[in-house]
Every structure is written in structure tokens, then in C-alpha cells.
Scaffold this active site. Structure first.
Site, PDB file in Angstrom:
ATOM      1  N   HIS A 136       5.038   3.257 -11.346  1.00  0.00           N
ATOM      2  CA  HIS A 136       6.932   2.594 -10.620  1.00  0.00           C
ATOM      3  C   HIS A 136       7.007   1.625  -9.887  1.00  0.00           C
ATOM      4  O   HIS A 136       8.319   1.279  -9.423  1.00  0.00           O
ATOM      5  CB  HIS A 136       7.173   4.175 -10.090  1.00  0.00           C
ATOM      6  CG  HIS A 136       6.713   3.930  -8.740  1.00  0.00           C
ATOM      7  ND1 HIS A 136       5.718   5.320  -8.758  1.00  0.00           N
ATOM      8  CD2 HIS A 136       6.627   4.190  -7.985  1.00  0.00           C
ATOM      9  CE1 HIS A 136       5.373   5.660  -7.430  1.00  0.00           C
ATOM     10  NE2 HIS A 136       5.923   4.963  -6.504  1.00  0.00           N
ATOM     11  N   ASP A 166       1.108   7.513 -14.424  1.00  0.00           N
ATOM     12  CA  ASP A 166       2.404   6.455 -12.986  1.00  0.00           C
ATOM     13  C   ASP A 166       0.818   5.745 -12.421  1.00  0.00           C
ATOM     14  O   ASP A 166       1.021   4.861 -11.417  1.00  0.00           O
ATOM     15  CB  ASP A 166       2.750   7.196 -11.432  1.00  0.00           C
ATOM     16  CG  ASP A 166       3.709   6.445 -11.444  1.00  0.00           C
ATOM     17  OD1 ASP A 166       3.663   5.368 -11.655  1.00  0.00           O
ATOM     18  OD2 ASP A 166       3.961   7.069  -9.968  1.00  0.00           O
ATOM     19  N   GLY A 249       7.024   2.675   0.578  1.00  0.00           N
ATOM     20  CA  GLY A 249       6.363   1.483   0.274  1.00  0.00           C
ATOM     21  C   GLY A 249       3.905   1.584   0.276  1.00  0.00           C
ATOM     22  O   GLY A 249       3.717   0.565   0.059  1.00  0.00           O
ATOM     23  N   ASN A 250       4.569   3.179   0.366  1.00  0.00           N
ATOM     24  CA  ASN A 250       2.981   3.391   0.335  1.00  0.00           C
ATOM     25  C   ASN A 250       2.079   3.817  -1.258  1.00  0.00           C
ATOM     26  O   ASN A 250       0.980   3.562  -1.623  1.00  0.00           O
ATOM     27  CB  ASN A 250       2.387   4.909   0.936  1.00  0.00           C
ATOM     28  CG  ASN A 250       2.523   4.788   2.532  1.00  0.00           C
ATOM     29  OD1 ASN A 250       2.906   5.530   3.663  1.00  0.00           O
ATOM     30  ND2 ASN A 250       0.875   3.794   2.959  1.00  0.00           N
ATOM     31  N   SER A 251       3.273   3.765  -1.921  1.00  0.00           N
ATOM     32  CA  SER A 251       2.580   3.643  -3.357  1.00  0.00           C
ATOM     33  C   SER A 251       1.624   2.947  -3.484  1.00  0.00           C
ATOM     34  O   SER A 251       1.833   1.695  -4.004  1.00  0.00           O
ATOM     35  CB  SER A 251       4.178   3.938  -4.390  1.00  0.00           C
ATOM     36  OG  SER A 251       4.880   5.107  -4.102  1.00  0.00           O
TER      37      SER A 251
END
Length: 333
Positions: A136, A166, A249-251
């Protein structure tokens, strides 16, 4: 690009008050910034770059000081973490055309948006540096830009994806980097998430809110936590649950054990006014086969995933809701 993740059924969370919104929020989208990064550095001697060794992250020796350990983990592992900027184009309803002559033939218009996420350097081969991130984070990308540990910006391309889990691998060319940059980045040391124990301390590193790399720490709250990620299907996946802060933002960033080994990819958080400290990471040992397939430049197909996964790359457009009316920050409403 803004996203609202689906609700988790109330029947699974009886301790919460009736009507409470429990939303599994992808921790990347919703951070939108204008503009783009400046161009990448070009150098002439590509042969020397190809043969410049990219170091691996060091394993940290444990000590009695928890703060000291976190500091060492951060110092050793941040060179392997990158920030990712995704400039994407999506179709949005053209409301002004509803009353014009073109309303039927052109009800949608294209809109460009920018979102941010994180990635982890996991490999260097054939003149390319491979970066593991969430699907994503790179979905619908028109352009991808990686910011490395020395703040060098470089264009990236998608190498392989596993949409159902993902995950994605993107790559940058060593010829686009200076020798000095190649010496300052590092390849993450892969750990064994199967050995994690509940209560074990972990460290999360990622591009929280698009501010640049930041470090949070917490414990493993649970392992093999099954969480549904879509209200439209019965999809579920097993995650590492942690109370380390996981923010937009950590994804795609790293979840590390106290040896500095990569044991998870930070992916989501559970958010509600009654919920605190429930972040989720994909366990690295569960997806090694998928990663190896993507490193070969292939997408992970339906036939090579578990039976609970339903789609191939670009076959399931509904896994993440692209409704721009709600951002990840609206889950407190």
C-alpha cells in the site's frame, strides 16, 4: 491519497462500548505533501559503484541498560531504513461536470497526490539495491522516490509485489548513487520472528508523519495475532502486535529485536478513542518465500499463496479503500 481502513467487527471486541469505531489504519496514507524531491546524484564511474560493498547492519550485544540497547539498535540499523515518497494519480468524481455537457462522457477527473512511507534495504545484486516495503506504500505509483540515510534522493522502480500480504520489493540502481552514499547505507540483518516471545522489547524505525526517520520502542504484545483487513472479504493475516508507536508514514518500516535484526515490517495500527498502543507488523519469517519470489523480479501469484489469499497483483482493487473523504486521522471521530 487518503485511505480509510475497514471496521473490525464489534463481535471480536466485546470489551469496547457499543458503537465504538475500531479501524485498522494503514499507517502510511493521509500524510500528503506538495512538491517533489530534487534530482538524484549522477556519477561517471559505474563500475566502481557496482563493486562498492554495502555493509550489513551489526548485531548488537545485549547490556543491562535498555536505553543503551535502543540507542545502539537505532545507530546500527538506521542506515538500512529509507523513506519512500509515492506520487500517484487516481480518478476522482468530477462534480463540476455533473451540470455540464460532458457529465456523462467524463464523470471523473484525474488527481495527483503525494504520500509517504518507509522501506528496509534487504539486498544488493546485479547493480541494484532492493528495498522491502508495504504494497500500500507503492500502490498506484506514478513515481517513487527513496530518501537514503545520507538524505540522497533517488528514483525507484517496482520489482515485485505480493498484494495479498501487503508487501512489495522496489529497487534503486547503484549507478545512481555516489560511492560515498553506498558506504553510508546498509543491508538489514534478517532475524527469526518465530523466536519472538511476548514481552520481548522491540524497536520500530520509520518515516513517521513524513518528518524523516524516527525511533520508537515497546514490547511484543502478542504473536500470531489474526486481524481482518477488509470488510468486503474475509481476508485475515497473522501479525506481530506491539505497543511501540506506529504512525502514518511508518508503513513499510522495520520492527527490530534488541539485536538489531529485522523481525517485522510495520504495517498498521488499531485506532479508536478507547484504544492505545496497538500496532501491527508482518512477521518476517512468515513471508520469506514471498520475499524471495519478489527479489527475482516476479509478482507473487495466487497459486503460491495460502488458500486464504484471494487476488493477484492488480486483480483486487478493493483491498484498500481509496475513499478520499476520510483520512487516517479521522478515526478519533
Amino acid at each position: 491519497m487518503k485511505q480509510e481502513m475497514p471496521r473490525i467487527p464489534n463481535s471480536n471486541y466485546n470489551l469496547f462500548k457499543k458503537g465504538s469505531k475500531l479501524i485498522l489504519s494503514a499507517a502510511t496514507f493521509g500524510v500528503v505533501a506538495a512538491g517533489s524531491f530534487q534530482g538524484v546524484n549522477y556519477v561517471v564511474n559505474n563500475y566502481n559503484k557496482e563493486n562498492t560493498t554495502v555493509q550489513s547492519t551489526n548485531v548488537v550485544n545485549t547490556s543491562t541498560s535498555s536505553t543503551s540497547n535502543v540507542s545502539k539498535v537505532a545507530q546500527n540499523c538506521m542506515p538500512s531504513i529509507v523513506s519512500i515518497t509515492n506520487v500517484s494519480v487516481s480518478d476522482v468524481q468530477n462534480y463540476f461536470s455533473m451540470y455540464g455537457n460532458n457529465s456523462r462522457s467524463n464523470p471523473f477527473t484525474q488527481q495527483e497526490s503525494t504520500s509517504v512511507g518507509s522501506g528496509v534495504i534487504i539486498n544488493k545484486q546485479n547493480g541494484e539495491i532492493d528495498i522491502l516495503t508495504n504494497y500500500h506504500v507503492i500502490k498506484n505509483a506514478k513515481t517513487l522516490t527513496c530518501t537514503l540515510a545520507d538524505n540522497t534522493n533517488v528514483k525507484a522502480t517496482v520489482k515485485g509485489v505480493d498484494e495479498d500480504r501487503d508487501l512489495a520489493v522496489i529497487s534503486i540502481k547503484t549507478s545512481d548513487l555516489s560511492e560515498d552514499t553506498l558506504k553510508q547505507i546498509a543491508i538489514a540483518t534478517i532475524g527469526d520472528s518465530d523466536k519472538l516471545q511476548v514481552g520481548e522489547q522491540v524497536v520500530a524505525i520509520g518515516n513517521a508523519l513524513g518528518y524523516g526517520q524516527s525511533v520508537t520502542t515497546g514490547i511484543v504484545s502478542a504473536t500470531n495475532r489474526s486481524v481482518s483487513t477488509s470488510s468486503d472479504t474475509d481476508k485475515s493475516q497473522s501479525y506481530i502486535q506491539t505497543d511501540a508507536a506506529i504512525n502514518p508514514g511508518n508503513s513499510g518500516g522495520a520492527l527490530l529485536n534488541m539485536k538489531g535484526e529485522l523481525i517485522g515490517i510495520n504495517s498498521a495500527k488499531l485506532s479508536d478513542t478507547d484504544v492505545e498502543g496497538m500496532g501491527y507488523a508482518i512477521a518476517i519469517s512468515d513471508v520469506k518465500d514471498s520475499i524471495n519470489t519478489m527479489l527475482q523480479g516476479k509478482d507473487v501469484s495466487k497459486s503460491s499463496t495460502q488458500s486464504s489469499y484471494y487476488s493477484q497483483y492488480n486483480n483486487n482493487e478493493e483491498e484498500y479503500d481509496d475513499d478520499d473523504s476520510t483520512s487516517p486521522f479521522d478515526f478519533w471521530n
